[in-house]
Design an enzyme around this catalytic site. Structure first.
Site, PDB file in Angstrom:
ATOM      1  N   SER A  12       0.560  -1.236   0.173  1.00 48.09           N
ATOM      2  CA  SER A  12       0.083   0.003  -0.474  1.00 48.09           C
ATOM      3  C   SER A  12       0.652   0.742   0.373  1.00 48.09           C
ATOM      4  O   SER A  12       1.657   1.699   0.795  1.00 48.09           O
ATOM      5  CB  SER A  12      -1.011   0.033   1.296  1.00 48.09           C
ATOM      6  OG  SER A  12      -1.464   1.417   1.885  1.00 48.09           O
ATOM      7  N   HIS A  37      -1.408  -1.767  -3.770  1.00 52.60           N
ATOM      8  CA  HIS A  37      -2.426  -0.813  -3.620  1.00 52.60           C
ATOM      9  C   HIS A  37      -2.578   0.475  -2.863  1.00 52.60           C
ATOM     10  O   HIS A  37      -1.661   1.221  -2.737  1.00 52.60           O
ATOM     11  CB  HIS A  37      -2.964  -1.592  -2.053  1.00 52.60           C
ATOM     12  CG  HIS A  37      -3.803  -1.628  -1.247  1.00 52.60           C
ATOM     13  ND1 HIS A  37      -5.303  -2.686  -1.314  1.00 52.60           N
ATOM     14  CD2 HIS A  37      -4.657  -0.641  -0.633  1.00 52.60           C
ATOM     15  CE1 HIS A  37      -5.680  -1.962  -0.721  1.00 52.60           C
ATOM     16  NE2 HIS A  37      -5.430  -0.853  -0.729  1.00 52.60           N
ATOM     17  N   ASP A  39      -4.514   3.682  -2.267  1.00 55.66           N
ATOM     18  CA  ASP A  39      -5.707   3.988  -1.369  1.00 55.66           C
ATOM     19  C   ASP A  39      -6.427   5.595  -1.253  1.00 55.66           C
ATOM     20  O   ASP A  39      -5.585   6.473  -1.475  1.00 55.66           O
ATOM     21  CB  ASP A  39      -5.339   4.340  -0.127  1.00 55.66           C
ATOM     22  CG  ASP A  39      -5.640   2.358   0.548  1.00 55.66           C
ATOM     23  OD1 ASP A  39      -6.050   1.870   0.650  1.00 55.66           O
ATOM     24  OD2 ASP A  39      -3.938   2.021   1.049  1.00 55.66           O
ATOM     25  N   MET A  41      -8.971   8.214  -0.608  1.00 47.78           N
ATOM     26  CA  MET A  41      -9.752   8.606   0.931  1.00 47.78           C
ATOM     27  C   MET A  41     -10.347  10.113   0.229  1.00 47.78           C
ATOM     28  O   MET A  41      -9.693  10.990  -0.210  1.00 47.78           O
ATOM     29  CB  MET A  41      -8.722   8.634   2.229  1.00 47.78           C
ATOM     30  CG  MET A  41      -8.762   6.851   2.548  1.00 47.78           C
ATOM     31  SD  MET A  41      -7.511   7.727   3.578  1.00 47.78           S
ATOM     32  CE  MET A  41      -6.299   5.898   3.795  1.00 47.78           C
ATOM     33  N   HIS A  70      -8.038   0.768  -4.182  1.00 52.67           N
ATOM     34  CA  HIS A  70      -9.399   0.617  -2.908  1.00 52.67           C
ATOM     35  C   HIS A  70     -10.180   1.808  -2.394  1.00 52.67           C
ATOM     36  O   HIS A  70      -9.400   3.044  -1.706  1.00 52.67           O
ATOM     37  CB  HIS A  70      -8.534   0.172  -1.417  1.00 52.67           C
ATOM     38  CG  HIS A  70      -9.148   0.105  -0.166  1.00 52.67           C
ATOM     39  ND1 HIS A  70      -8.525  -0.216   1.237  1.00 52.67           N
ATOM     40  CD2 HIS A  70     -10.395   0.431  -0.319  1.00 52.67           C
ATOM     41  CE1 HIS A  70      -9.435  -0.216   2.192  1.00 52.67           C
ATOM     42  NE2 HIS A  70     -10.771   0.089   1.686  1.00 52.67           N
ATOM     43  N   MET A  72     -12.000   4.252  -0.465  1.00 56.45           N
ATOM     44  CA  MET A  72     -12.841   4.391   1.020  1.00 56.45           C
ATOM     45  C   MET A  72     -13.670   6.143   0.675  1.00 56.45           C
ATOM     46  O   MET A  72     -12.997   7.220   1.446  1.00 56.45           O
ATOM     47  CB  MET A  72     -11.648   4.597   1.532  1.00 56.45           C
ATOM     48  CG  MET A  72     -11.449   2.945   2.037  1.00 56.45           C
ATOM     49  SD  MET A  72      -9.758   3.131   2.886  1.00 56.45           S
ATOM     50  CE  MET A  72      -8.781   2.939   1.525  1.00 56.45           C
ATOM     51  N   MET A 141     -11.493  -5.634   5.838  1.00 57.90           N
ATOM     52  CA  MET A 141     -10.350  -4.453   7.111  1.00 57.90           C
ATOM     53  C   MET A 141     -10.154  -5.256   8.469  1.00 57.90           C
ATOM     54  O   MET A 141     -11.053  -5.997   8.411  1.00 57.90           O
ATOM     55  CB  MET A 141     -11.299  -3.605   6.646  1.00 57.90           C
ATOM     56  CG  MET A 141     -11.366  -2.984   5.978  1.00 57.90           C
ATOM     57  SD  MET A 141      -9.873  -2.054   4.587  1.00 57.90           S
ATOM     58  CE  MET A 141      -8.869  -1.266   6.068  1.00 57.90           C
ATOM     59  N   ASP A 179      -6.918  -6.680   4.949  1.00 62.82           N
ATOM     60  CA  ASP A 179      -5.868  -5.143   4.474  1.00 62.82           C
ATOM     61  C   ASP A 179      -6.064  -4.543   5.688  1.00 62.82           C
ATOM     62  O   ASP A 179      -6.802  -4.273   6.621  1.00 62.82           O
ATOM     63  CB  ASP A 179      -6.303  -4.189   3.586  1.00 62.82           C
ATOM     64  CG  ASP A 179      -6.267  -2.922   3.684  1.00 62.82           C
ATOM     65  OD1 ASP A 179      -4.787  -2.650   3.580  1.00 62.82           O
ATOM     66  OD2 ASP A 179      -6.686  -1.983   2.735  1.00 62.82           O
TER      67      ASP A 179
HETATM   68  C1  DX5 Z   1      -6.218   1.508   6.251  1.00 65.45           C
HETATM   69  C2  DX5 Z   1      -5.715   1.548   4.256  1.00 65.45           C
HETATM   70  C3  DX5 Z   1      -4.435   0.415   4.385  1.00 65.45           C
HETATM   71  C4  DX5 Z   1      -3.132   1.120   4.844  1.00 65.45           C
HETATM   72  C5  DX5 Z   1      -3.149  -0.644   5.593  1.00 65.45           C
HETATM   73  O1  DX5 Z   1      -7.189   2.521   6.144  1.00 65.45           O
HETATM   74  O2  DX5 Z   1      -7.055   0.699   3.702  1.00 65.45           O
HETATM   75  O3  DX5 Z   1      -4.375   0.462   2.726  1.00 65.45           O
HETATM   76  O4  DX5 Z   1      -2.135   1.563   3.758  1.00 65.45           O
HETATM   77  O5  DX5 Z   1      -1.578   0.103   5.644  1.00 65.45           O
HETATM   78  P1  DX5 Z   1      -0.817  -0.662   6.866  1.00 65.45           P
HETATM   79  O6  DX5 Z   1      -0.417  -2.246   6.158  1.00 65.45           O
HETATM   80  O7  DX5 Z   1       0.187   0.204   7.659  1.00 65.45           O
HETATM   81  O8  DX5 Z   1      -1.978  -0.629   8.139  1.00 65.45           O
HETATM   82 ZN    ZN Z   2      -6.326  -0.001   1.421  1.00 67.86          ZN
END
Ligand code: DX5
Ligand code: ZN
Length: 225
Positions: A12, A37, A39, A41, A70, A72, A141, A179
């Protein structure tokens, strides 16, 4: 001779140094990462803001690794297809964020990408009952979404195992991704429970040598069958 199955490691980039992103990506590519990956947000569905469409577009040019995006974000159906057009090969949306999940999943697939749905730690696997037949993967999650570097919630292991049983009982080709808080200490447990795609942020990009961190995770997650 026993055979072995390897898992997919999806670093990620949330925990990467964004000013040196290309370099960081090269390192995990060399280490054997299968996916990248990303993220996304929106500061609404989760209390944090990260990157969006322009960054996905640039990443798609910068790496051969498939982008596992991903989302969010609230009402992901408005944007999901645009992420595919921007170059994402995998797009996942949260069941908690979408009143029209089936439509969104179909729009991702129609645009040419793999479609996934994501559930938060407090969302039961029963909420996947009706959508399971339509998705390519489910992301469990193992932290509350929003930030990297959080502590793994151990009940996620049993959740993965229960989902694995459900998928196998129904004979579906659905993959399980996990994740949040995954590192060398717990990767074995989630793989044994049935997770095949392993996201890891801080344990990889927080290491001195991210490429080597990927290699170590791959070794720790190998499954002899
Ligand atoms: C959290 C993200 C994850 C995050 C994971 O909301 O969806 O993908 O980057 O990071 P670690 O492995 O540090 O928990
Ligand atoms: Zn993620």
């Amino acid at each position: 001779m026993p055979d072995f199955r390897t898992i997919d490691i999806a670093p990620s980039i949330l925990s990467a140094d964004f000013a040196r992103l290309a370099e960081e990506i090269k390192a995990v590519e060399t280490g054997g990462a299968a996916l990248l990956h990303v993220d996304v947000m929106d500061g609404h569905f989760v209390p944090n803001i990260t990157v969006g469409l322009p960054v996905v577009k640039s990443l798609a040019q910068a790496t051969k690794l498939p982008l596992d995006t991903h989302l969010m974000i609230s009402d992901p159906g408005i944007y999901a297809e645009q992420f595919v057009r921007a170059g994402a090969q995998m797009v996942s949306v949260h069941v908690e964020a979408d009143a029209h999940l089936h439509r969104t999943v179909n729009s991702i697939k129609a645009a040419g990408a793999k479609a996934g749905v994501v559930i938060n730690p407090a969302t039961p696997i029963e909420s996947l009952n009706e959508i399971l037949d339509f998705v390519d993967y489910v992301l469990i999650m193992s932290v509350n979404p929003g930030f990297g570097g959080q502590k793994f919630i151990p009940t996620a292991v049993d959740k993965v195992a229960r989902l694995r049983r459900l998928i196998d009982q129904r004979g579906l080709p659905v993959r399980i991704e996990i994740d949040g808080g995954i590192d060398l200490n717990n990767i074995r447990r989630v793989v044994d429970a049935g997770a095949e795609i392993i996201v890891s942020g801080s344990a990889i990009f927080g290491a001195n040598d991210p490429g080597n961190a990927v290699r170590e995770m791959l070794e720790a997650g190998v499954q002899w069958v």
